[in-house]
Scaffold this active site. Sequence first.
Site, short mmCIF file in Angstrom:
data_model
loop_
_atom_site.label_atom_id
_atom_site.label_comp_id
_atom_site.label_asym_id
_atom_site.label_seq_id
_atom_site.Cartn_x
_atom_site.Cartn_y
_atom_site.Cartn_z
N LYS A 32 -27.55 -11.80 8.60
CA LYS A 32 -26.30 -12.51 8.89
C LYS A 32 -25.13 -11.55 9.10
O LYS A 32 -24.28 -11.80 9.98
CB LYS A 32 -25.98 -13.49 7.77
N THR A 33 -25.06 -10.47 8.32
CA THR A 33 -23.95 -9.53 8.50
C THR A 33 -24.02 -8.85 9.85
O THR A 33 -23.00 -8.60 10.50
CB THR A 33 -23.96 -8.48 7.37
N ASP A 218 -17.53 -15.22 6.02
CA ASP A 218 -18.87 -14.91 5.52
C ASP A 218 -19.10 -15.66 4.21
O ASP A 218 -18.16 -16.04 3.52
CB ASP A 218 -18.98 -13.40 5.29
N GLU A 219 -20.37 -15.90 3.86
CA GLU A 219 -20.75 -16.58 2.61
C GLU A 219 -19.99 -17.90 2.46
O GLU A 219 -19.44 -18.21 1.40
CB GLU A 219 -20.48 -15.67 1.40
N GLN A 249 -28.31 -21.23 -0.74
CA GLN A 249 -27.90 -20.17 -1.65
C GLN A 249 -26.54 -20.45 -2.28
O GLN A 249 -25.88 -19.54 -2.76
CB GLN A 249 -27.88 -18.82 -0.93
N ARG A 597 -35.23 -12.47 -3.53
CA ARG A 597 -34.81 -11.09 -3.77
C ARG A 597 -35.98 -10.12 -3.59
O ARG A 597 -35.79 -8.92 -3.46
CB ARG A 597 -34.28 -10.91 -5.21
#
Length: 736
Positions: A32-33, A218-219, A249, A597
């Site tokens: 995503k970044t 973002d997020e 998330q 993770r």
Amino acid sequence: MDYSKLLNPEQLKPVYDTDGAVLVLAGAGSGKTRVLTYRIAYLIEHNKVEPYNILAITFTNKAANEMKERVAAVTGAQGVWISTFHSLCAKILRMEIEVTNKYTANFSIYTDSDSDKIITRIVKEMGIEDGGELKKQIRFHISNAKNHALPPEEYAKRINGLLHADTISKAYRSYERQLESNNALDFDDLILKTLLLFKDYPEVLKKYQERFRYVHVDEFQDTNKIQFLLVRMLVGRYGNLFVVGDDDQSIYGWRGAEVGNILDFKKHFAGCRIYKLERNYRSSANILDLANKIISHNVERMGKTLWTEGEKGVAVTYRSLYDDRQEADFVLGEMMSLMRYNGYKAGDFAILVRQTALTRLFEEKLALYNMPFKLIGGQKFYERKEIKDVLAYLKTIANPRDKESLVRIINVPNRKIGEATVAKLAVSCSESGYTMLEGLLHFEDLGLTGATKTKVEPFAELMKDLVEHKDMPLYDFVQYADEKIDFCKDYDRSEEEGMSRIENVQQLFSSIKEFSRDNPEAGLEEYLQSVSLVSDTDETDDADKVTVATVHGVKGLEFRCVFIVGLEDGIFPSLRASTTEKEIQEERRIMYVAVTRARERLYITNAQRRMRFGRIESGQASRFLTEGGLIAPRPTYQRPDFERGTQPSFGRSIDDLQKNNVRRSQPVVGASVQTQSMPAVKNADVSRFKVGMTVEHSRFGVGVIESISGENAKIRFEGLGVKTFNMRLAPIKILQ
């Protein structure tokens, strides 16, 4: 720049979509970044947008700095405004706040401790006796009001009818007046005052709408109500909003994050486009299969399925252990095996817990077996305030000259004994030739009068009582002390932080009970010496350490191998009698974050019996094990009429699952359900060790083996008592 060579087809679509509102549902590990960075680059290069007109907002300074570096490296452009919400608002307020005629540009930003001092003063001025609990409520409500963009007048209407509502409202108004008088804002004010500035001064809002023609967030799943309102105001003129997030998330509901901001995106931004990034570049297919199965049970989600072009990878391993000690030994044994046979390093591993109290046993075991580790998402167990408070009581009783420990606990729990009173007590003890504890034991000799005597005398009586009973068996003494003191008196059971502190104290009691069981003759001094060695782990700059963390603490991180421990209902998911379906869904998202993770290997464990609250408890297998296909579905139980009204069980006990071997019946695709221990990894031949042998441990020194049971041995160390080791794992050398 050829973007088609830099991004996959799913990533390219949102990058090329530059006008209007765009939501990118970006699954874990989907890049995503990278998408956000190249989207900004595309605007500058292809659409000829000036960097000055681009804004990107993220949640942490670290993330903002990383994005700045990436954007600069890709575009070579300067001038894109990249910052956190609070930094953005602080800059705007510095430039614009004087228009309100209430503050000047050099306003102070108050920390939480600054705010607490003001609230303490307000409570005192209002004449509230014993305002500790009410002070915490006032602090919570002020922050809650600001995060919902509600000034005092509106918030008073919201809480009308609530206990202490009038007092809270008056305190909120007084707090705001004092901040304004001091030309100060608190942390919550930074966003609220910016929002109000935009609302009350349309020309200021227009200025920033013109500047920030393209806004990126973002997020987005972590935004709260006030952050959402701020973003919506900024894009109100041009409507160019690009948000990246993952509803699966969203795990910060307890601090105000609104998953509805992402779920209801279409309602708020008509005509928006939604893109899904489901290709995962982090985890193996087996790990993703498990994550998809678990999260699919959430009803309130937009829906996506993670996949990878990579290999299926190593099977997910689920292991149910007899008790929590064996669970910790299993985890460490697997680590050592992977390090010895598969080339893993300590830094490749993460042990993830849902509740901070569970880190205690793993911290102790890692220290016992000389494994370097770091803790993320909280302090190390023996460094937590509530633990240090309890230990300070024990140190004071064990060592009458320990002034620091006594000063620490004289007002814990809150007895209204302030620094001035402590200073008078110290002077009086010194003049009488006593240590502070001796002075308390001879309280009538000190000649204290008035308020000082009134405040300190009950504490002196308590210390006399504890000293008289210090020769009781260790665990009995700790229980007796808790009955007299109530170590958890000041902690609010209705708040997550309060419950976490209570669970930590109970976990400490459990560890003392375990120590007493192994060392029935040991007293306070021996226990405290043992704790000091276990908690005194070497601090180095070496990054090659096992990570022990809460799931919240590792969001955004990844590891070659992850162990998710404590998969029992009541622990993970964390359950209470009042748990709602909404809260269960957040717990499921936390589990989803934990699973994703892992890159290569994933282990999931639980214990059939766990020491909790000072007693052995049988656990219920976590529902997530069923949902992931790691154990068979639970049978539906219809209670007869005469049983209605009783508390239902959340499921079958782990013990029952073991007896019926149902863990084997429906394994998840790619899952490996193990029932036997791994081969030896350190001491291949444990038969070398015999009762009576003198051995040496690198941390605890020389000891004697007192008993051996299977792979476990009890070793007595001088001054430390008996410690139990799995001899396959322990760094033990035979001396004779």
